[in-house]
Write an enzyme that holds these catalytic residues in place. Sequence first.
Site, short mmCIF file in Angstrom:
data_model
loop_
_atom_site.label_atom_id
_atom_site.label_comp_id
_atom_site.label_asym_id
_atom_site.label_seq_id
_atom_site.Cartn_x
_atom_site.Cartn_y
_atom_site.Cartn_z
N GLY A 1 6.63 -3.07 8.58
CA GLY A 1 6.83 -1.93 9.29
C GLY A 1 7.87 -1.03 8.79
CB SER A 2 10.39 1.34 10.27
OG SER A 2 9.21 2.04 11.25
CB THR A 3 12.23 -3.24 7.77
OG1 THR A 3 11.07 -3.85 7.61
CG2 THR A 3 12.86 -3.70 9.02
#
Lengths: 465, 484
Positions: free
Chosen positions: B220-222
Amino acid sequence: MNAPNTGSATLPPVKRRNAEFVMLLLALAIALGSFAASGLALNESIPPGLFGYGLTFGGLALATHVTLRFIAPYADPLILPCAIFLNGLGLSMVWRLNQGDEGDHAGVGTQLIWAAIGMVLCLAILFFIKEPRVLQRYPYITLLVAVVLLASPMTPVLGQEILGARRWIALGPFQLQPSEFAKIALVIFLSGYLVMKRDVLSLASKDLKVGRFKVLDLPRMRDMAPMVVAWCLAILILVVTKDLGTSLLMFGTFLAMIYVATQRSSWVIIGLTMFMAGATVAWAIFTHVQQRVTIWLNPFDDEIYNSVGGSYQLVQGLFALAEGGVLGTGLGQGQPDTIFAADSDFIMVSFGEELGLTGIMAIVVVIFLLCERGLRVAMASREMFVKMMAAGISFVIAFQVFITMGGVTRVIPLTGMTTPFLSAGGSSLMASWIMLGLLLRMSDNARRPAPQAIQDEGTTQVISR
Amino acid sequence: MNVPIRRLTFFCMVLFGALLLNANYLQGLQAEDLREHRHNQRQTARQFDAARGAIIVGNEQIAYSEPTEDEDAAYAYQRHYDNSEEYAHITGFYSLYNATGIEGEQNSMLNGSDSRLAVSNFMDTLTGEESQGASVELTLNPEAQETAFDALRSTGKNGAAVALDPNTGAVLASASVPSYDANPLADHDPSKVEETYQELEEAEDKPLLNRAFNQRYPPGSTFKVVTAAAALEDGETPDSTQPAPETYQLPAGGTMPNHGGINGPCNGGDPDPLRHSIEISCNTSMAHWAVDLGEEKMAAQAEAFGFDSGEFDIPLTVSESSYPRGLNGSQLAQTGIGQFDVSATPLQMAMIAGGIANGGDVMRPYLVEKVESSDFTQLESANPEVFSEAVSSSTADGLTEMMVQVTEGDEASGTQGAIPGMQVAGKTGTAETGQGSTHNWFISFAPANDPQVAVAVVLENGNSSGGELAAPVAKPIMEAVIEQ
């Protein structure tokens, strides 16, 4: 007396019974020693049964020896000590493996009785069959006996299926493995039959040519009947009894004997081709054959290792062999008893663990020596029938050892079968001693000096025996 | 007839020769391998009779063998595991059937069969003392480990947390939830062992699985950190911009909206600077970045951090994280925000945080600090090495600066990861699983100016946001390391 052995010539007529006696004592010492050593390692005491065991086993061995002195003085002096060595080690191992179970003599008591019965049968053969050629008289009856024996496990009441193979019949409290006896009947039949048909099987031929060159001289189509019958029988055994080992043993013996009778490699090539074809079809159709092959090829695969009826037993056997290493753990100091069938099919593995590579090599060499002496008898014999029978019996022993030991050490796929003289099991032991009796009798006849012509009787010659 | 008989004799000789050769092969050449084979219980059983070395964390033995008191006990020693659930995925277990984790990987040291222990064993034979295996000291920090395990468990979700020392690669904490107790598996009763193992193996939430090393999740956004790293390495600056509309019409069809706290465009409809995109975790601008950079540069940057470089051993085996290939425009855009087929282990994400913390160099993670024989001779000690040079130090500085904004910026998305009195660099992640739920991530390191710890936390199907659910788990782990 030391005439050079030229193969076609007879063996020198030496008795060497004293040599036999000394070797017999040595074999007995090893047998009793191994028994005592196992007891010391397991219970820290000499097994209480040692005396009785020594008396029975040693007594019978010596009785056989003494009998040989009288009724078969020219018998090969190496055959009996080899058999006593093997049977003695087998008894110790069977006793040692059954220690964990109830009682001191579990297993070995009956095994000793079977050995005794076997030796008595051996003596009876020496006593009653003075001329092996009497066995030639009724080849087809012998064949019938062999077939009935082979088929008997199929009968609904008598037959018993144990662990996926129909190999046993129940006789009261005993279980008998008739295929062990069938193989002897088969050898006797083949000896008689092939001697009769020898000429037609070995001479009548059709050349297989490629261009102008002869590649193979093929037998005529109409002479193929025996081969086809033997093949059908082997496949039938494989399919119906699921007994891979017996099927292989029977057909292998047939090929060996037809080769000895005809000296024609085309028979072997035809036979092997047919067997391969049959086995491939069997492999494609029957899951139990497939399973054996898969286990053989990938025993360490996790899935095969963990599945029911998978490679667990085989792999445990290989671990046991590795555990033994070169010198072995010592009798009674390993844990071969953790393997299923450690005292029958896997007995070579048990020896491999406790006596190591050294011990297993010694045992294999002794078995080979026994077979080699048998084949020597075949070469020295004067009668065709006896030649065939001696060769056949020797080969049966050798091939059976190859199939069993090769199976547990992963040379070939594992098939359930006993190792002659070593494994627990009455049928196998009795059959082994019967074969031994026949070999001893034949070797006596082969090595006995030819009847001497009596010269001072004038013109008439009298043949005396 | 004697010629064929002689040939038959020769054939028999070949058969027996084959048997003898094979016996030599099995019992001579191959014996060692077979004895060491993992299915070989004889070896295991024999070792239950010997003093096996301990596994040490801090100054405590967490796995050790004690002589059995019962006369009738099957074996002379019983293996014990303290705080087993906390450490089970690292120590593994040593059962009658197999050995896993450190117990398996360091088996030759623990059981004393390693050749480096030969001298010490020989001396023991001379002096008549019982030989003992070597002890293995782990890099784990007991406080951090306990904090990680408890914090994970308190969320009520399944998940994992990894903490690394960014300067060396030492694994300071590695927790996976749910866990299991290794003690019943070390029992001497084979049926009990089998039963326990069966139960664990069949359990739906897979307690035997070490999620920290062997489970791959969409990051995801990591993963936007990687996209940003690729952009900076490509010559952009934190102030470079990309369009950041409310919804991105993807190049090969489909749409991508902004998520989370952002309702609408990321920068009022104007192109968004990279630093702001990271701070608020803007989807549309980061997807534009990925499309702009292209598959090659994205993949190369992911690889530089450790993706697609195969399994590696630390010495426990860590699964490979992967960045997909052969993407169309829409898929490429999605990888820019760590979706589509991007997958990463928690350890991999901790390595990303650690690499940035360490000025761009990712250190090779390791678990074993040192191995000592029973007479305290050091047999092996950790030797930190660089795993990869992921980004330049200026890129690392830029990334750090942006990541600090994630915890303390005006519109910060990961405020719960902030620690009073120091700067924390972090990045939140809320990854769609494709089944309508989300995994919640937080990666971080602290203190930002002198990093001592890098952390990655993931909670499966947390259905919250990384900042809400995962950051509160990461925070106490970092504190536990830094406070010492």
